[in-house]
Design a protein around this motif. Structure first.
Motif, PDB file in Angstrom:
ATOM      1  N   TYR A  35      11.206  48.300 -10.943  1.00 59.51           N
ATOM      2  CA  TYR A  35      10.066  47.524 -11.431  1.00 59.51           C
ATOM      3  C   TYR A  35       8.776  48.309 -11.233  1.00 59.51           C
ATOM      4  N   LYS A  36       8.073  48.549 -12.330  1.00 61.83           N
ATOM      5  CA  LYS A  36       6.835  49.337 -12.277  1.00 61.83           C
ATOM      6  C   LYS A  36       5.635  48.621 -12.896  1.00 61.83           C
ATOM      7  N   THR A  37       5.889  47.656 -13.783  1.00 67.46           N
ATOM      8  CA  THR A  37       4.802  46.985 -14.495  1.00 67.46           C
ATOM      9  C   THR A  37       4.910  45.470 -14.318  1.00 67.46           C
ATOM     10  N   PHE A  38       3.780  44.789 -14.520  1.00 62.65           N
ATOM     11  CA  PHE A  38       3.762  43.334 -14.375  1.00 62.65           C
ATOM     12  C   PHE A  38       2.762  42.707 -15.343  1.00 62.65           C
ATOM     13  N   ALA A  39       2.940  41.414 -15.528  1.00 65.07           N
ATOM     14  CA  ALA A  39       1.991  40.576 -16.272  1.00 65.07           C
ATOM     15  C   ALA A  39       2.115  39.170 -15.693  1.00 65.07           C
ATOM     16  N   PHE A  40       1.143  38.351 -15.999  1.00 67.22           N
ATOM     17  CA  PHE A  40       1.183  36.966 -15.513  1.00 67.22           C
ATOM     18  C   PHE A  40       1.888  36.078 -16.533  1.00 67.22           C
ATOM     19  N   TYR A  41       2.668  35.128 -16.030  1.00 69.53           N
ATOM     20  CA  TYR A  41       3.413  34.188 -16.863  1.00 69.53           C
ATOM     21  C   TYR A  41       2.511  32.983 -17.135  1.00 69.53           C
ATOM     22  N   LYS A  42       1.741  33.061 -18.205  1.00 69.71           N
ATOM     23  CA  LYS A  42       0.714  32.079 -18.507  1.00 69.71           C
ATOM     24  C   LYS A  42       1.267  30.659 -18.616  1.00 69.71           C
ATOM     25  N   THR A  43       2.403  30.487 -19.259  1.00 64.47           N
ATOM     26  CA  THR A  43       2.982  29.149 -19.434  1.00 64.47           C
ATOM     27  C   THR A  43       3.218  28.470 -18.093  1.00 64.47           C
ATOM     28  N   GLY A  44       3.765  29.205 -17.146  1.00 61.61           N
ATOM     29  CA  GLY A  44       4.025  28.638 -15.819  1.00 61.61           C
ATOM     30  C   GLY A  44       2.751  28.420 -15.029  1.00 61.61           C
ATOM     31  N   ASP A  80      -0.231  27.837 -16.134  1.00 59.15           N
ATOM     32  CA  ASP A  80      -0.989  26.701 -16.678  1.00 59.15           C
ATOM     33  C   ASP A  80      -0.532  25.367 -16.084  1.00 59.15           C
ATOM     34  N   LYS A  81       0.716  25.296 -15.633  1.00 58.05           N
ATOM     35  CA  LYS A  81       1.253  24.056 -15.058  1.00 58.05           C
ATOM     36  C   LYS A  81       0.873  23.852 -13.591  1.00 58.05           C
ATOM     37  N   ALA A  82       0.363  24.887 -12.939  1.00 59.13           N
ATOM     38  CA  ALA A  82      -0.028  24.767 -11.523  1.00 59.13           C
ATOM     39  C   ALA A  82      -1.143  23.729 -11.408  1.00 59.13           C
ATOM     40  N   GLU A  83      -0.978  22.807 -10.469  1.00 59.18           N
ATOM     41  CA  GLU A  83      -1.897  21.680 -10.333  1.00 59.18           C
ATOM     42  C   GLU A  83      -3.040  21.983  -9.365  1.00 59.18           C
ATOM     43  N   ILE A  84      -3.865  22.941  -9.758  1.00 65.48           N
ATOM     44  CA  ILE A  84      -5.063  23.276  -9.012  1.00 65.48           C
ATOM     45  C   ILE A  84      -6.168  23.575 -10.019  1.00 65.48           C
ATOM     46  N   ASN A 103       4.530  34.420 -11.623  1.00 65.32           N
ATOM     47  CA  ASN A 103       4.245  32.999 -11.783  1.00 65.32           C
ATOM     48  C   ASN A 103       3.787  32.442 -10.435  1.00 65.32           C
ATOM     49  N   ILE A 104       2.985  31.380 -10.474  1.00 65.68           N
ATOM     50  CA  ILE A 104       2.585  30.703  -9.243  1.00 65.68           C
ATOM     51  C   ILE A 104       2.858  29.211  -9.364  1.00 65.68           C
ATOM     52  N   MET A 105       3.083  28.595  -8.230  1.00 59.84           N
ATOM     53  CA  MET A 105       3.184  27.141  -8.111  1.00 59.84           C
ATOM     54  C   MET A 105       2.453  26.756  -6.833  1.00 59.84           C
ATOM     55  N   THR A 106       1.916  25.554  -6.824  1.00 57.34           N
ATOM     56  CA  THR A 106       1.185  25.092  -5.645  1.00 57.34           C
ATOM     57  C   THR A 106       1.587  23.670  -5.297  1.00 57.34           C
ATOM     58  N   LYS A 107       1.404  23.346  -4.030  1.00 56.25           N
ATOM     59  CA  LYS A 107       1.581  21.987  -3.515  1.00 56.25           C
ATOM     60  C   LYS A 107       0.530  21.769  -2.444  1.00 56.25           C
ATOM     61  N   ALA A 108       0.169  20.524  -2.248  1.00 55.04           N
ATOM     62  CA  ALA A 108      -0.731  20.188  -1.140  1.00 55.04           C
ATOM     63  C   ALA A 108      -0.131  19.012  -0.398  1.00 55.04           C
ATOM     64  N   ASN A 109      -0.066  19.121   0.910  1.00 55.50           N
ATOM     65  CA  ASN A 109       0.447  18.053   1.763  1.00 55.50           C
ATOM     66  C   ASN A 109      -0.659  17.628   2.709  1.00 55.50           C
ATOM     67  N   LYS A 110      -1.080  16.376   2.596  1.00 57.69           N
ATOM     68  CA  LYS A 110      -2.124  15.872   3.484  1.00 57.69           C
ATOM     69  C   LYS A 110      -1.438  15.304   4.721  1.00 57.69           C
ATOM     70  N   ARG A 111      -1.902  15.724   5.889  1.00 60.44           N
ATOM     71  CA  ARG A 111      -1.326  15.258   7.155  1.00 60.44           C
ATOM     72  C   ARG A 111      -2.372  14.445   7.893  1.00 60.44           C
ATOM     73  N   ILE A 112      -1.961  13.286   8.340  1.00 60.05           N
ATOM     74  CA  ILE A 112      -2.849  12.413   9.107  1.00 60.05           C
ATOM     75  C   ILE A 112      -2.264  12.299  10.506  1.00 60.05           C
ATOM     76  N   ASN A 113      -3.075  12.631  11.514  1.00 61.91           N
ATOM     77  CA  ASN A 113      -2.647  12.552  12.903  1.00 61.91           C
ATOM     78  C   ASN A 113      -3.447  11.460  13.594  1.00 61.91           C
ATOM     79  N   VAL A 114      -2.736  10.519  14.212  1.00 67.26           N
ATOM     80  CA  VAL A 114      -3.370   9.456  14.981  1.00 67.26           C
ATOM     81  C   VAL A 114      -2.959   9.638  16.428  1.00 67.26           C
ATOM     82  N   ASN A 115      -3.945   9.793  17.308  1.00 71.87           N
ATOM     83  CA  ASN A 115      -3.685   9.949  18.735  1.00 71.87           C
ATOM     84  C   ASN A 115      -4.247   8.755  19.472  1.00 71.87           C
TER      85      ASN A 115
END
Length: 185
Positions: free
Chosen positions: A38-47, A49-53, A85-97
């Motif tokens: 592997y010597k060359t790369f490009a971004f996978y636009k279709t994928g 575009d689906k990232a939720e950020i 390609n990229i994908m993202t997730k966000a996890n909100k954590r709530i801590n009660v002490n």
């Protein structure tokens, strides 16, 4: 002994600070892929575009990935060996002490510590957002995923400069795992 008493709070603070800023990384790859080809790369636009950020965060991530790929000797191409390609997730954590303990009268036989003591109860609620960034490398000839890196870490940031820095840190830490090194068992 006195040095140990002074050293403990410093070590505890250092662990707390580093645990907040670290990125936990895991990667996986196709053991049959020849990563030397592997010597060359490009971004996978279709994928991508689906990232939720936001589009601005996508740009930041893609700029960081491009920088890391070029640093590894890759060339951006219209006819690439790898699609990124990229994908993202966000996890909100709530801590009660709930800290319901204190000192006072009423312990076991007079003055002392009692976990059910009045007046010492404090409740604290904290929130934190853990983000997950996946970076996928897809072989364009085979049309198969050959490598995936995943970074997880705290995303809370109020300043743009810190946000940029955090994204660069995520990408750099994930890309440290590429190219994969086969485990010797």
């Amino acid at each position: 002994m006195k040095k140990n008493k002074l050293l403990f709070p410093v070590v505890a603070l250092l662990l707390l600070v580093t645990s907040c800023i670290s990125v936990r990384v895991v990667s996986d790859y196709d053991t049959e892929a020849d990563f030397d080809t592997y010597k060359t790369f490009a971004f996978y636009k279709t994928g991508i575009d689906k990232a939720e950020i936001s589009d601005l965060d996508k740009k930041r991530i893609l700029r960081s990935i491009e920088k890391e790929m070029i640093a590894r000797g890759f060339v951006k191409s219209q006819n690439p060996d790898l699609l990124v390609n990229i994908m993202t997730k966000a996890n909100k954590r709530i801590n009660v002490n709930n800290n319901a303990f204190g000192w006072g009268w009423g312990g076991w036989g007079g003055w002392g510590w009692n976990p059910w003591m009045w007046g010492g109860a404090t409740n604290t609620v904290t929130t934190r957002t853990d983000g997950v960034l996946y970076i996928d490398l897809i072989d364009t000839k085979q049309k198969e995923l050959v490598w995936q890196g995943r970074g997880t870490g705290n995303l809370n940031s109020r300043s743009m400069e810190r946000k940029e820095e955090r994204i660069r840190e995520f990408v750099a830490e994930i890309m440290k795992e590429y190219p994969p090194v086969a485990d010797s068992k």
